[in-house]
Motif scaffolding. Structure first.
Motif, PDB file in Angstrom:
ATOM      1  N   PHE A 251     -40.085 -25.045  35.922  1.00  0.00           N
ATOM      2  CA  PHE A 251     -38.739 -24.927  35.359  1.00  0.00           C
ATOM      3  C   PHE A 251     -37.715 -25.663  36.218  1.00  0.00           C
ATOM      4  O   PHE A 251     -36.965 -26.518  35.718  1.00  0.00           O
ATOM      5  CB  PHE A 251     -38.369 -23.440  35.245  1.00  0.00           C
ATOM      6  N   TYR A 252     -37.671 -25.355  37.519  1.00  0.00           N
ATOM      7  CA  TYR A 252     -36.674 -25.969  38.386  1.00  0.00           C
ATOM      8  C   TYR A 252     -36.992 -27.429  38.682  1.00  0.00           C
ATOM      9  O   TYR A 252     -36.080 -28.240  38.882  1.00  0.00           O
ATOM     10  CB  TYR A 252     -36.544 -25.181  39.689  1.00  0.00           C
ATOM     11  N   GLY A 253     -38.272 -27.781  38.697  1.00  0.00           N
ATOM     12  CA  GLY A 253     -38.643 -29.172  38.925  1.00  0.00           C
ATOM     13  C   GLY A 253     -38.139 -30.079  37.824  1.00  0.00           C
ATOM     14  O   GLY A 253     -37.518 -31.117  38.076  1.00  0.00           O
ATOM     15  N   THR A 254     -38.386 -29.684  36.563  1.00  0.00           N
ATOM     16  CA  THR A 254     -37.938 -30.504  35.430  1.00  0.00           C
ATOM     17  C   THR A 254     -36.420 -30.448  35.263  1.00  0.00           C
ATOM     18  O   THR A 254     -35.793 -31.458  34.924  1.00  0.00           O
ATOM     19  CB  THR A 254     -38.611 -30.032  34.131  1.00  0.00           C
ATOM     20  N   LEU A 255     -35.826 -29.283  35.522  1.00  0.00           N
ATOM     21  CA  LEU A 255     -34.371 -29.156  35.410  1.00  0.00           C
ATOM     22  C   LEU A 255     -33.675 -30.008  36.468  1.00  0.00           C
ATOM     23  O   LEU A 255     -32.668 -30.670  36.190  1.00  0.00           O
ATOM     24  CB  LEU A 255     -33.964 -27.684  35.572  1.00  0.00           C
ATOM     25  N   GLY A 256     -34.233 -30.010  37.682  1.00  0.00           N
ATOM     26  CA  GLY A 256     -33.662 -30.799  38.766  1.00  0.00           C
ATOM     27  C   GLY A 256     -33.731 -32.289  38.502  1.00  0.00           C
ATOM     28  O   GLY A 256     -32.834 -33.052  38.904  1.00  0.00           O
ATOM     29  N   MET A 257     -34.794 -32.740  37.825  1.00  0.00           N
ATOM     30  CA  MET A 257     -34.940 -34.157  37.488  1.00  0.00           C
ATOM     31  C   MET A 257     -33.795 -34.641  36.596  1.00  0.00           C
ATOM     32  O   MET A 257     -33.423 -35.813  36.625  1.00  0.00           O
ATOM     33  CB  MET A 257     -36.277 -34.391  36.776  1.00  0.00           C
TER      34      MET A 257
END
Length: 313
Positions: A251-257
């Protein structure tokens, strides 16, 4: 006010990832397949938890709500995207765009808050097991979930209301798969400083605070696991939160991208990252939570055999 009337007077054009007819056919079948997998997967998770009394625990209570949020999230964006891929008319009304934006912003925030609550559940279960029944009582779980919903609804409402004050007087072509906050702000021809300030302030509270809370929860969880006497007990304790940790990372990996970059650098390539958090993450969550979960395997098996429904009847 002329700007306001101009903003609400015409539609936006959702051009999607590609304007090539050949690419659009490929994208249509790809997104349709992913949408169906997401709907079936999350619906099965909700049904399995609802009809199996063995899963009526705080962890699965929040998991069912996470699946509901993901189901609502993809239904808010993907069907319109599929229609656009099959149609020459790519238009979405001003009201429709703001409605999509509201649910998008609210549901992403809700996903985040539920994940933080689930991290607290795992912390109490592993670090303070004797207090678990009290700390995660049905009343407190319901209160926590209600608070998550209230905060996410208010978060979405604030940004949607602020967006109604923005004037769009230039191109209304959105090279994106849905009406997204950053994309709309880039199309604006009025001053959006207030939007940016509020976005940073509320985003820090809604996203960074729960993220920091999750990091601290896992620090305490790791410390508690390392104090366990045997390797088997350590493995068992870690396995109970491994799925949640995987979902949080995704979740945070894709959101951060997508969002950990300045607004002026926002480009077409960010659409790929958006697809990851908007479509891929909700699709993967049911698989992650059920892949090595024996309780979920058993509940799904009983659901398919109809025993869960027989027990309810």
């Amino acid at each position: 006010m002329d700007g306001g009337n101009q903003s609400g007077g015409s539609a936006f054009l959702l051009l999607g990832l590609s304007e090539s007819p050949e690419d659009q056919q490929v994208l249509f079948w790809m997104f349709l397949s992913m949408y169906l997998v997401t709907v079936v997967g999350n619906t099965l998770i909700i049904l399995a938890i609802s009809f199996d009394s063995r899963l009526h625990t705080p962890m699965y209570f929040f998991l069912a709500n996470l699946s509901f949020t993901d189901l609502f999230f993809v239904t808010n964006t993907v069907p319109k995207m599929l229609v656009n891929l099959q149609s020459q008319n790519k238009a979405i009304s001003y009201a429709g765009c703001l409605t999509q934006l509201y649910f998008l912003v609210s549901l992403v925030a809700l996903d985040n808050l539920i994940l933080a609550t689930m991290a607290y559940d795992r912390y109490v279960a592993i670090s303070r097991p004797l207090h678990y029944a009290t700390a995660m009582s049905p009343g407190r779980c319901t209160l926590s979930l209600t608070l998550c919903w209230v905060l996410s609804v208010l978060y979405g409402l604030v940004h949607t209301v602020l967006m109604t004050r923005v004037t769009f007087c230039g191109s209304r072509k959105i090279h994106y798969i849905f009406c997204e906050m950053y994309v709309l702000l880039r199309l604006a021809c009025s001053n959006t400083q207030v939007n940016h300030v509020v976005l940073i302030a509320t985003g820090s509270f809604i996203f960074l605070t729960p993220f920091g809370f999750m990091i601290m929860s896992y620090v305490w969880i790791v410390r508690a696991i390392l104090r366990l006497p045997s390797a088997s007990s350590k493995y068992k304790a870690f396995s109970t939160c491994a799925s949640h940790l995987a979902v949080v990372t995704l979740f945070y990996g894709t959101l951060g991208m997508v969002y950990l970059k300045p607004l002026h650098t926002y480009s077409m390539k960010d659409s790929v990252a958006t697809v990851m958090y908007a479509v891929v993450t909700p699709m993967m969550n049911p698989f992650i939570y059920s892949l090595r979960n024996k309780d979920m395997h058993g509940a799904l098996g009983r659901l398919f055999r109809g025993k869960a429904f027989q027990r309810v009847i």
